[in-house]
Design an enzyme around this catalytic site. Structure first.
Site, PDB file in Angstrom:
ATOM      1  N   LYS A   1      -5.988   7.114  16.309  1.00  0.00           N
ATOM      2  CA  LYS A   1      -6.858   6.045  15.801  1.00  0.00           C
ATOM      3  C   LYS A   1      -8.257   6.086  16.390  1.00  0.00           C
ATOM      4  O   LYS A   1      -9.194   5.537  15.816  1.00  0.00           O
ATOM      5  CB  LYS A   1      -6.229   4.677  16.083  1.00  0.00           C
ATOM      6  CG  LYS A   1      -5.061   4.347  15.175  1.00  0.00           C
ATOM      7  CD  LYS A   1      -4.763   2.859  15.227  1.00  0.00           C
ATOM      8  CE  LYS A   1      -3.593   2.480  14.348  1.00  0.00           C
ATOM      9  NZ  LYS A   1      -3.242   1.060  14.501  1.00  0.00           N
TER      10      LYS A   1
ATOM     11  N   LYS B   1       5.558  11.309   4.948  1.00  0.00           N
ATOM     12  CA  LYS B   1       6.084   9.953   4.861  1.00  0.00           C
ATOM     13  C   LYS B   1       5.217   9.073   3.958  1.00  0.00           C
ATOM     14  O   LYS B   1       3.994   9.182   3.978  1.00  0.00           O
ATOM     15  CB  LYS B   1       6.124   9.365   6.278  1.00  0.00           C
ATOM     16  CG  LYS B   1       7.006   8.166   6.404  1.00  0.00           C
ATOM     17  CD  LYS B   1       7.066   7.677   7.842  1.00  0.00           C
ATOM     18  CE  LYS B   1       7.397   6.205   7.817  1.00  0.00           C
ATOM     19  NZ  LYS B   1       7.269   5.537   9.085  1.00  0.00           N
TER      20      LYS B   1
ATOM     21  N   LYS C   1       0.859   3.492   3.843  1.00  0.00           N
ATOM     22  CA  LYS C   1      -0.346   2.881   3.287  1.00  0.00           C
ATOM     23  C   LYS C   1      -1.604   3.447   3.931  1.00  0.00           C
ATOM     24  O   LYS C   1      -2.697   3.308   3.409  1.00  0.00           O
ATOM     25  CB  LYS C   1      -0.299   1.359   3.440  1.00  0.00           C
ATOM     26  CG  LYS C   1      -0.301   0.899   4.864  1.00  0.00           C
ATOM     27  CD  LYS C   1      -0.070  -0.588   4.996  1.00  0.00           C
ATOM     28  CE  LYS C   1       0.124  -0.932   6.475  1.00  0.00           C
ATOM     29  NZ  LYS C   1       0.646  -2.225   6.746  1.00  0.00           N
TER      30      LYS C   1
END
Ligand code: TRP
Length: 325
Positions: free
Chosen positions: A112, A193, A196
């Site tokens: 991130k 996977k 979102k």
């Protein structure tokens, strides 16, 4: 003793079919045999920039979605993280228990923070807040996706270290990694996977997608050319993914389904139909809850009161162990 379960969901955008089949569906089933606490983790959301109005709305929407899925506030506790100040308070104590080195090794932080102009200190200490969420409720079991495994291990380490240094204070939780959730793959790239956070709108089914949109996404799902319906995730990821989804949406197993299909078309159509059938009542209840924000807010106030009663006792214990107050 009844196992205590805690789980948190970030109010950052729409939830996917993977989250439903892998997590929410199971939460709803397990809530009768556990003491479950569900939290909309808005404090985690602000580790990256958020629009305030949108955050407030999404926090309510996420709570509505939990309820729409069948989380029963008479059985389970549902609340918003920032409504219970003990989360921030315990997080600080745990930030002083976890090491800089441990936090530096978190792969989610590395991902991130990679190539971001501004990286908040909160993004770095995020796992301490998550540990606080879990430890405040004497949690035995934390159902999470595979991506949270490392955070859970850190939570256990921090709890054990605190107990070792300051005397028995926290229950040491175990991770409960969902097999199904980990197996719901992107419809366009079934080796990845469904998520979102990945930019694959056609490969991602959202819980609030219109039925026609769901049908279209399944119709276009990527399969393979050998024309054989067989459950074999390694060599037939697309077909296996459809079988997994159909199985999860009809409460059976992929192995039990594979013999029933000779062609991909009917498998896709039945999977879409089963998913629409599962999601339609949830979408209807979601619309009811979001149409009545006053009732929703009142329910969350009650949830926060219940949570606070448990959390304040745990925080007091931790403060006392440390010689605070
Ligand atoms: N970090 C989790 C996620 O991104 C959300 C979360 C916050 C959580 N606190 C938690 C999950 C406590 C389980 C338990 O998915």
């Amino acid at each position: 003793m009844t196992p205590r379960v805690f789980s948190g969901i970030q109010p950052t955008g729409e939830l996917t079919l993977g989250t439903y089949l892998g997590a929410l569906q199971r939460f709803v089933r397990d809530q009768t045999t556990t003491r479950s606490v569900f939290c909309v983790v808005d404090l985690h959301a602000i580790t990256v920039p958020q629009d305030p109005g949108q955050l407030a709305q999404r926090t309510l929407d996420t709570a509505a979605l939990y309820l729409a899925c069948g989380i029963d506030p008479a059985t389970s506790t549902l609340f918003v993280q920032s409504h219970v100040p003990e989360h921030s308070q315990l997080a600080w104590l745990l930030e002083c228990t976890v090491s800089f080195g441990e936090l530096s090794r978190m792969t989610q932080f590395k991902e991130k923070s990679d190539r971001q102009q501004f990286v908040s200190a909160g993004l770095f200490t995020y796992p301490a807040l998550m540990a606080a969420d879990i430890l405040l409720y004497d949690t035995d079991r934390v159902p999470v996706g595979d991506d949270q495994r490392q955070h859970l291990e850190l939570t256990r380490d921090v709890a054990e270290r605190f107990n070792h240094r300051h005397g028995d204070t926290f229950v040491v939780p175990t991770a409960d990694i969902s097999a199904v959730g980990a197996r719901v793959m992107d419809l366009q790239d079934p080796t990845r996977k469904m998520s979102k956070s990945v930019d694959s709108p056609q490969g991602t089914v959202l819980m609030l997608d219109e039925p026609a949109v769901i049908v279209r996404k399944f119709k276009r799902a990527v399969t393979d050319n050998d024309g054989e319906v067989r459950f074999d995730p390694a060599t037939k990821p697309g077909v296996s993914n459809l079988l997994s989804i159909l199985a999860a949406a009809t409460d059976t197993t992929p192995e039990a389904l594979e013999g029933q299909y000779q062609q991909y078309g009917p498998l896709k159509a039945d999977t879409a139909e089963a998913v629409v059938a599962r999601l339609a009542p949830i979408q209807a209840r979601y619309r009811e809850w979001t149409a009545d924000p006053t009732a929703l807010r009142a329910l969350l106030v009650q949830g926060a009161e219940q949570a606070h009663a448990v959390a304040s006792a745990t925080l007091a214990r931790a403060q006392q162990s440390l010689g605070l107050g």
